[in-house]
Enzyme design. Structure first.
Site, PDB file in Angstrom:
ATOM      1  N   PRO A  10      -8.783 -56.776 -24.904  1.00 40.11           N
ATOM      2  CA  PRO A  10      -9.623 -55.905 -25.725  1.00 40.11           C
ATOM      3  C   PRO A  10     -10.896 -56.573 -26.245  1.00 40.11           C
ATOM      4  CG  PRO A  10      -7.339 -55.649 -26.356  1.00 40.11           C
ATOM      5  CD  PRO A  10      -7.384 -56.763 -25.346  1.00 40.11           C
ATOM      6  N   ASN A  11     -11.969 -55.816 -26.194  1.00 39.93           N
ATOM      7  CA  ASN A  11     -13.284 -56.167 -26.754  1.00 39.93           C
ATOM      8  C   ASN A  11     -14.071 -57.202 -25.953  1.00 39.93           C
ATOM      9  OD1 ASN A  11     -13.129 -54.430 -29.091  1.00 39.93           O
ATOM     10  ND2 ASN A  11     -11.571 -55.839 -29.855  1.00 39.93           N
ATOM     11  N   ARG A  18     -22.495 -59.548 -29.510  1.00 39.95           N
ATOM     12  CA  ARG A  18     -22.271 -59.875 -30.923  1.00 39.95           C
ATOM     13  C   ARG A  18     -21.633 -61.252 -31.023  1.00 39.95           C
ATOM     14  NH1 ARG A  18     -18.602 -56.212 -34.057  1.00 39.95           N
ATOM     15  NH2 ARG A  18     -19.010 -57.870 -35.547  1.00 39.95           N
ATOM     16  N   TYR A  23     -18.857 -66.833 -29.462  1.00 39.58           N
ATOM     17  CA  TYR A  23     -18.497 -66.530 -28.072  1.00 39.58           C
ATOM     18  C   TYR A  23     -19.618 -66.799 -27.071  1.00 39.58           C
ATOM     19  CZ  TYR A  23     -14.645 -64.182 -30.435  1.00 39.58           C
ATOM     20  OH  TYR A  23     -13.543 -63.917 -31.209  1.00 39.58           O
ATOM     21  N   ASN A  74      -7.393 -64.030 -20.426  1.00 36.89           N
ATOM     22  CA  ASN A  74      -7.887 -64.125 -21.800  1.00 36.89           C
ATOM     23  C   ASN A  74      -7.440 -62.821 -22.459  1.00 36.89           C
ATOM     24  OD1 ASN A  74      -9.156 -64.108 -24.239  1.00 36.89           O
ATOM     25  ND2 ASN A  74     -11.101 -64.915 -23.475  1.00 36.89           N
ATOM     26  N   ALA A  77      -7.461 -60.367 -28.702  1.00 41.20           N
ATOM     27  CA  ALA A  77      -6.598 -60.403 -29.894  1.00 41.20           C
ATOM     28  C   ALA A  77      -5.134 -60.109 -29.567  1.00 41.20           C
ATOM     29  CB  ALA A  77      -7.116 -59.415 -30.937  1.00 41.20           C
ATOM     30  N   HIS A  80      -2.285 -62.670 -30.084  1.00 38.90           N
ATOM     31  CA  HIS A  80      -1.614 -62.987 -31.334  1.00 38.90           C
ATOM     32  C   HIS A  80      -0.466 -62.030 -31.696  1.00 38.90           C
ATOM     33  CE1 HIS A  80      -5.079 -65.537 -31.387  1.00 38.90           C
ATOM     34  NE2 HIS A  80      -5.898 -64.493 -31.455  1.00 38.90           N
ATOM     35  N   ASP A  87       6.197 -60.014 -22.574  1.00 43.34           N
ATOM     36  CA  ASP A  87       7.380 -59.708 -21.752  1.00 43.34           C
ATOM     37  C   ASP A  87       6.982 -59.506 -20.288  1.00 43.34           C
ATOM     38  OD1 ASP A  87       9.049 -59.942 -23.917  1.00 43.34           O
ATOM     39  OD2 ASP A  87       9.288 -57.784 -24.242  1.00 43.34           O
ATOM     40  N   GLU A  98      -3.503 -69.357 -19.724  1.00 38.73           N
ATOM     41  CA  GLU A  98      -4.071 -68.658 -20.891  1.00 38.73           C
ATOM     42  C   GLU A  98      -5.439 -69.270 -21.165  1.00 38.73           C
ATOM     43  OE1 GLU A  98      -1.991 -69.521 -24.484  1.00 38.73           O
ATOM     44  OE2 GLU A  98      -3.125 -68.083 -25.681  1.00 38.73           O
ATOM     45  N   HIS A 100      -9.147 -69.085 -23.515  1.00 38.60           N
ATOM     46  CA  HIS A 100      -9.931 -68.587 -24.649  1.00 38.60           C
ATOM     47  C   HIS A 100     -11.288 -69.268 -24.684  1.00 38.60           C
ATOM     48  CE1 HIS A 100      -6.580 -66.441 -26.303  1.00 38.60           C
ATOM     49  NE2 HIS A 100      -5.825 -67.504 -26.087  1.00 38.60           N
ATOM     50  N   LEU A 101     -12.315 -68.492 -24.987  1.00 37.23           N
ATOM     51  CA  LEU A 101     -13.661 -69.046 -25.145  1.00 37.23           C
ATOM     52  C   LEU A 101     -13.712 -69.960 -26.362  1.00 37.23           C
ATOM     53  CD1 LEU A 101     -15.411 -65.688 -24.446  1.00 37.23           C
ATOM     54  CD2 LEU A 101     -15.891 -67.758 -23.134  1.00 37.23           C
ATOM     55  N   SER A 102     -13.247 -69.432 -27.487  1.00 43.15           N
ATOM     56  CA  SER A 102     -13.202 -70.221 -28.718  1.00 43.15           C
ATOM     57  C   SER A 102     -11.883 -70.991 -28.763  1.00 43.15           C
ATOM     58  CB  SER A 102     -13.304 -69.291 -29.941  1.00 43.15           C
ATOM     59  OG  SER A 102     -12.143 -68.473 -30.033  1.00 43.15           O
ATOM     60  N   ARG A 107      -9.641 -71.541 -36.118  1.00 43.04           N
ATOM     61  CA  ARG A 107     -10.156 -70.348 -36.783  1.00 43.04           C
ATOM     62  C   ARG A 107      -9.146 -69.828 -37.829  1.00 43.04           C
ATOM     63  NH1 ARG A 107     -12.391 -66.524 -32.240  1.00 43.04           N
ATOM     64  NH2 ARG A 107     -13.281 -65.514 -34.088  1.00 43.04           N
ATOM     65  N   ARG A 111      -4.902 -66.408 -36.096  1.00 38.00           N
ATOM     66  CA  ARG A 111      -5.198 -66.690 -34.687  1.00 38.00           C
ATOM     67  C   ARG A 111      -4.456 -67.928 -34.182  1.00 38.00           C
ATOM     68  NH1 ARG A 111      -9.869 -63.483 -33.333  1.00 38.00           N
ATOM     69  NH2 ARG A 111     -11.140 -63.131 -35.169  1.00 38.00           N
TER      70      ARG A 111
HETATM   71  O1  CA2 Z   1     -11.786 -67.029 -27.959  1.00 33.56           O
HETATM   72  C1  CA2 Z   1     -11.363 -66.120 -27.252  1.00 33.56           C
HETATM   73  O2  CA2 Z   1     -11.584 -66.045 -26.043  1.00 33.56           O
HETATM   74  C2  CA2 Z   1     -10.543 -64.989 -27.906  1.00 33.56           C
HETATM   75  O3  CA2 Z   1      -9.543 -64.590 -26.986  1.00 33.56           O
HETATM   76  C3  CA2 Z   1     -11.511 -63.849 -28.169  1.00 33.56           C
HETATM   77  C4  CA2 Z   1     -10.851 -62.679 -28.896  1.00 33.56           C
HETATM   78  C5  CA2 Z   1     -10.153 -63.165 -30.163  1.00 33.56           C
HETATM   79  O4  CA2 Z   1      -9.472 -62.085 -30.781  1.00 33.56           O
HETATM   80  C6  CA2 Z   1      -9.166 -64.285 -29.876  1.00 33.56           C
HETATM   81  O5  CA2 Z   1      -8.616 -64.716 -31.097  1.00 33.56           O
HETATM   82  C7  CA2 Z   1      -9.859 -65.439 -29.184  1.00 33.56           C
HETATM   83  C8  CA2 Z   1     -11.878 -61.627 -29.317  1.00 33.56           C
HETATM   84  C9  CA2 Z   1     -12.791 -61.164 -28.252  1.00 33.56           C
HETATM   85  C10 CA2 Z   1     -13.777 -60.197 -28.882  1.00 33.56           C
HETATM   86  O6  CA2 Z   1     -15.041 -60.513 -28.390  1.00 33.56           O
HETATM   87  C11 CA2 Z   1     -16.111 -59.880 -28.931  1.00 33.56           C
HETATM   88  C12 CA2 Z   1     -17.318 -60.248 -28.394  1.00 33.56           C
HETATM   89  C13 CA2 Z   1     -18.467 -59.661 -28.879  1.00 33.56           C
HETATM   90  C14 CA2 Z   1     -18.398 -58.698 -29.879  1.00 33.56           C
HETATM   91  C15 CA2 Z   1     -17.166 -58.354 -30.408  1.00 33.56           C
HETATM   92  C16 CA2 Z   1     -16.031 -58.942 -29.924  1.00 33.56           C
END
Ligand code: CA2
Length: 144
Positions: A10-11, A18, A23, A74, A77, A80, A87, A98, A100-102, A107, A111
């Site tokens: 998602p997202n 943003r 990110y 990836n 959210a 978490h 499953d 797995e 993740h960018l961050s 954080r 998370r």
């Molecule tokens: O660091 C990552 O790759 C995450 O998977 C990114 C997720 C976050 O919930 C994880 O804790 C770590 C969120 C991705 C949302 O990305 C956005 C990018 C631009 C604007 C809004 C959301």
């Protein structure tokens, strides 16, 4: 031919629009391009799916059981709290990376828990977009 499935939760479709300080400025399309390049250089094919719906990701993992050798995910959210994704991944016999960018561990406390990590072969976190080719290389190395 060996096949890799890249899944984005998602997202992640909003990447580049943003929160660039967390990110980066690259789009998801940019990351998928880099991942596909890394996979094809090793003679693998890469399919990608982004979804904002957990069930769609679960369906993709189920379908992957038939003919996919490795999954890089990836989960956004869902990392978490996505127990149905956990499953589904647990029922996949191939390699799972797995990604993740961050670095979620640096954080907010919520998370710090990953429900995907216990069913993953390994995790790559905190390297921004550079993590995509790293994750592909790690998945292919672990699968061959
Ligand atoms: O660091 C990552 O790759 C995450 O998977 C990114 C997720 C976050 O919930 C994880 O804790 C770590 C969120 C991705 C949302 O990305 C956005 C990018 C631009 C604007 C809004 C959301």
């Amino acid at each position: 031919m060996t096949r890799l499935l890249l899944l984005s939760g998602p997202n992640l479709n909003l990447l580049g629009q943003r929160e660039p300080e967390i990110y980066g400025t690259a789009t998801l399309e940019d990351h998928v391009g880099a991942a596909r390049e890394a996979a094809t250089a090793r003679g693998w094919t890469l399919d990608h799916l982004q979804s904002n719906h957990e069930g769609e990701l679960v369906d993709a993992v189920h379908a992957a059981r038939a003919d996919v050798d490795a999954i890089v995910i990836n989960p956004g959210a869902l990392t978490h709290y996505g127990w149905s994704l956990h499953d589904a991944l647990a029922a996949f016999d191939g390699v799972i990376v797995e990604l993740h960018l961050s670095n979620p561990n640096r954080r907010e406390p919520w998370r710090h828990v990953s429900v995907v990590a216990p069913v993953a072969t390994g995790s790559i976190v905190g390297f921004g977009g550079a993590g995509y080719p790293l994750a592909i290389a790690a998945a292919i190395d672990a699968a061959t």
